[in-house]
Design an enzyme around this catalytic site. Structure first.
Site, mmCIF file in Angstrom:
data_model
loop_
_atom_site.group_PDB
_atom_site.id
_atom_site.type_symbol
_atom_site.label_atom_id
_atom_site.label_comp_id
_atom_site.label_asym_id
_atom_site.label_seq_id
_atom_site.Cartn_x
_atom_site.Cartn_y
_atom_site.Cartn_z
ATOM 1 N N ALA A 1 2.929 -0.884 4.425
ATOM 2 C CA ALA A 1 1.970 -1.834 4.996
ATOM 3 C C ALA A 1 2.341 -3.287 4.693
ATOM 4 O O ALA A 1 1.456 -4.134 4.541
ATOM 5 C CB ALA A 1 0.544 -1.522 4.532
ATOM 6 N N GLY B 1 9.558 -2.165 7.170
ATOM 7 C CA GLY B 1 9.725 -0.907 7.918
ATOM 8 C C GLY B 1 9.805 0.279 6.989
ATOM 9 O O GLY B 1 10.593 1.196 7.181
ATOM 10 N N ALA B 2 8.947 0.267 5.972
ATOM 11 C CA ALA B 2 9.102 1.206 4.861
ATOM 12 C C ALA B 2 7.909 2.135 4.665
ATOM 13 O O ALA B 2 7.945 3.020 3.823
ATOM 14 C CB ALA B 2 9.345 0.418 3.574
ATOM 15 N N GLY B 3 6.816 1.918 5.418
ATOM 16 C CA GLY B 3 5.600 2.711 5.204
ATOM 17 C C GLY B 3 4.763 2.173 4.066
ATOM 18 O O GLY B 3 3.990 2.898 3.449
ATOM 19 N N LYS C 1 0.847 -1.202 0.000
ATOM 20 C CA LYS C 1 0.000 0.000 0.000
ATOM 21 C C LYS C 1 0.873 1.239 0.000
ATOM 22 O O LYS C 1 1.925 1.263 0.648
ATOM 23 C CB LYS C 1 -0.877 -0.011 1.259
ATOM 24 C CG LYS C 1 -1.526 1.285 1.595
ATOM 25 C CD LYS C 1 -1.225 1.800 3.006
ATOM 26 C CE LYS C 1 0.176 2.239 3.263
ATOM 27 N NZ LYS C 1 0.385 3.067 4.481
ATOM 28 N N GLY D 1 3.667 -5.699 6.550
ATOM 29 C CA GLY D 1 3.186 -6.641 7.573
ATOM 30 C C GLY D 1 1.668 -6.737 7.555
ATOM 31 O O GLY D 1 1.104 -7.829 7.677
ATOM 32 N N SER D 2 1.012 -5.592 7.360
ATOM 33 C CA SER D 2 -0.462 -5.566 7.379
ATOM 34 C C SER D 2 -1.047 -6.337 6.198
ATOM 35 O O SER D 2 -2.057 -7.019 6.340
ATOM 36 C CB SER D 2 -0.958 -4.121 7.302
ATOM 37 O OG SER D 2 -0.449 -3.380 8.373
ATOM 38 N N THR D 3 -0.419 -6.234 5.034
ATOM 39 C CA THR D 3 -0.970 -6.922 3.854
ATOM 40 C C THR D 3 -0.773 -8.437 3.983
ATOM 41 O O THR D 3 -1.631 -9.221 3.575
ATOM 42 C CB THR D 3 -0.387 -6.346 2.540
ATOM 43 O OG1 THR D 3 -1.166 -6.834 1.451
ATOM 44 C CG2 THR D 3 1.064 -6.694 2.316
ATOM 45 N N ASP E 1 -3.765 -0.430 9.225
ATOM 46 C CA ASP E 1 -3.785 -0.573 7.766
ATOM 47 C C ASP E 1 -4.428 -1.882 7.295
ATOM 48 O O ASP E 1 -4.648 -2.063 6.092
ATOM 49 C CB ASP E 1 -2.349 -0.532 7.205
ATOM 50 C CG ASP E 1 -1.757 0.867 7.228
ATOM 51 O OD1 ASP E 1 -2.524 1.842 7.293
ATOM 52 O OD2 ASP E 1 -0.514 0.981 7.178
HETATM 53 O O1 C5P Z 1 -2.205 0.487 14.106
HETATM 54 P P1 C5P Z 1 -0.733 0.249 14.013
HETATM 55 O O2 C5P Z 1 -0.259 -0.786 15.009
HETATM 56 O O3 C5P Z 1 -0.256 -0.045 12.643
HETATM 57 O O4 C5P Z 1 -0.053 1.609 14.415
HETATM 58 C C1 C5P Z 1 1.293 1.706 14.793
HETATM 59 C C2 C5P Z 1 1.484 2.976 15.584
HETATM 60 O O5 C5P Z 1 1.282 4.114 14.761
HETATM 61 C C3 C5P Z 1 0.492 3.150 16.721
HETATM 62 O O6 C5P Z 1 0.971 2.576 17.897
HETATM 63 C C4 C5P Z 1 0.373 4.645 16.843
HETATM 64 O O7 C5P Z 1 1.442 5.122 17.614
HETATM 65 C C5 C5P Z 1 0.585 5.138 15.430
HETATM 66 N N1 C5P Z 1 -0.660 5.454 14.724
HETATM 67 C C6 C5P Z 1 -1.362 6.600 15.080
HETATM 68 N N2 C5P Z 1 -2.528 6.902 14.423
HETATM 69 C C7 C5P Z 1 -2.989 6.133 13.414
HETATM 70 C C8 C5P Z 1 -2.281 4.961 13.035
HETATM 71 C C9 C5P Z 1 -1.110 4.660 13.705
HETATM 72 O O8 C5P Z 1 -0.956 7.339 15.989
HETATM 73 N N3 C5P Z 1 -4.116 6.476 12.793
#
Ligand code: C5P
Length: 288
Positions: free
Chosen positions: A101, A97-99, A12, A103-105, A137
């Site tokens: 997603a 670790g790249a932004g 993503k 791991g999420s996908t 994500d």
């Molecule tokens: O939801 P996820 O575990 O991917 O988010 C990782 C970290 O990113 C969260 O712990 C939070 O610090 C930050 N985050 C946030 N607001 C969002 C999504 C992520 O602050 N809408």
């Protein structure tokens, strides 16, 4: 029961990303356009064996409970009282670790695979609610295509089929922590904000210049002072002719949008000599 199931797990990117404020639960309220791209992992699920096991083609991701794909399998097994073993193999092509997603996908693919293998027929709403327990994500990764995302990223409005976007994706040789980037976000430090309404109108008109003008990510205000390389890559992509360049998610990957596949290819030829992890990618529709 099928012996094995192979599922594609696309990365993503964020075509726009605006943070509206911090919420009481610690997350940030977002308004962002998310887009699946042609860069993807490949997940193979084999029911059987002892417990949940994860293997990967990459040493950059954990092979145990720390892996979001493992957590996705455990969540589904617990939720639906499935007592079985599952072998998960991840062909890792998406940088970690790249932004993007990554791991999420993978987690979303495991959820879809378990739904199919065990004939659960879960509704999209149920899948999304379960996915959100794993990460912000994951709900988008379950549906894919292009969507405007609000809330933590889980309140999704699917966009109609838009222009096919030809892009170059560059991942510099370091990782950023999503939590750390959000923790250090300050609204007062943002200089340029995307107008999502203008983006959506441009999207519907397939007006590539107008949508390029809104491709902005406010999290760059946090990542660029920490990692000036992000700004350097943006600049290089623009020098190669990008109509827009922006960081994806919490970074550090940077995306450059080009006017055609050929222009993107030429830029990629230049960027890949400087950055090992450079990819020629295009937008991915729900039907792809
Ligand atoms: O939801 P996820 O575990 O991917 O988010 C990782 C970290 O990113 C969260 O712990 C939070 O610090 C930050 N985050 C946030 N607001 C969002 C999504 C992520 O602050 N809408």
């Amino acid at each position: 029961m099928q012996e094995r199931l192979v599922i594609e797990a696309p990365a993503k990117i964020n075509l726009t990303l605006n943070v509206l404020g911090k919420r009481n639960d610690g997350y940030h309220e977002l308004e962002t356009v998310m887009q699946q791209i042609s860069l993807k992992d490949r997940i193979t699920l084999c029911p059987g064996g002892e417990g949940i096991k994860v293997q990967s083609s990459s040493t950059a991701i954990p092979g145990d409970e720390a892996n979001l794909a493992w957590q996705a399998a455990r969540l589904m097994f617990e939720e639906f009282s499935i007592a079985a073993g599952l072998q998960i193999h991840i062909e890792k092509n998406i940088p970690v670790g790249a932004g993007l997603a990554g791991g999420s996908t993978d987690a979303a693919a495991v959820m879809k695979g378990i739904d199919r293998l065990w004939g659960l027929h879960l509704s999209p709403e149920r899948m999304s609610a379960l996915g959100l327990k794993l990460g912000s994500d994951v709900p988008f990764c379950l549906v894919g295509g292009t969507a405007l995302a609000r809330g933590r990223g889980e309140i999704l409005t699917a966009l109609p089929e838009g222009p096919r976007l030809e892009m170059v994706l560059v991942k510099p040789d370091f990782q950023l922590s999503t939590a750390e980037i959000y923790q250090n976000f300050r609204l007062g430090q943002v200089k340029s904000v995307p107008d999502n309404q203008a983006f959506l109108e441009a999207w519907r008109r397939c007006d590539i210049m107008a949508l390029a003008a809104q491709m902005k990510n406010v999290l760059e205000s946090v990542s660029i002072p920490r990692c000036p390389e992000v700004a350097v890559i943006k600049h290089k992509l623009e020098e190669c002719g990008a109509l827009a360049s922006l960081m994806s998610g919490s970074g550090p990957s940077v995306v450059g949008l080009f006017g055609s596949r050929e222009e993107a290819r030429q830029a990629w030829e230049i960027m890949k000599d400087q950055y090992e992890e450079s990819y020629l990618v295009s937008s991915y529709g729900r039907g792809d």
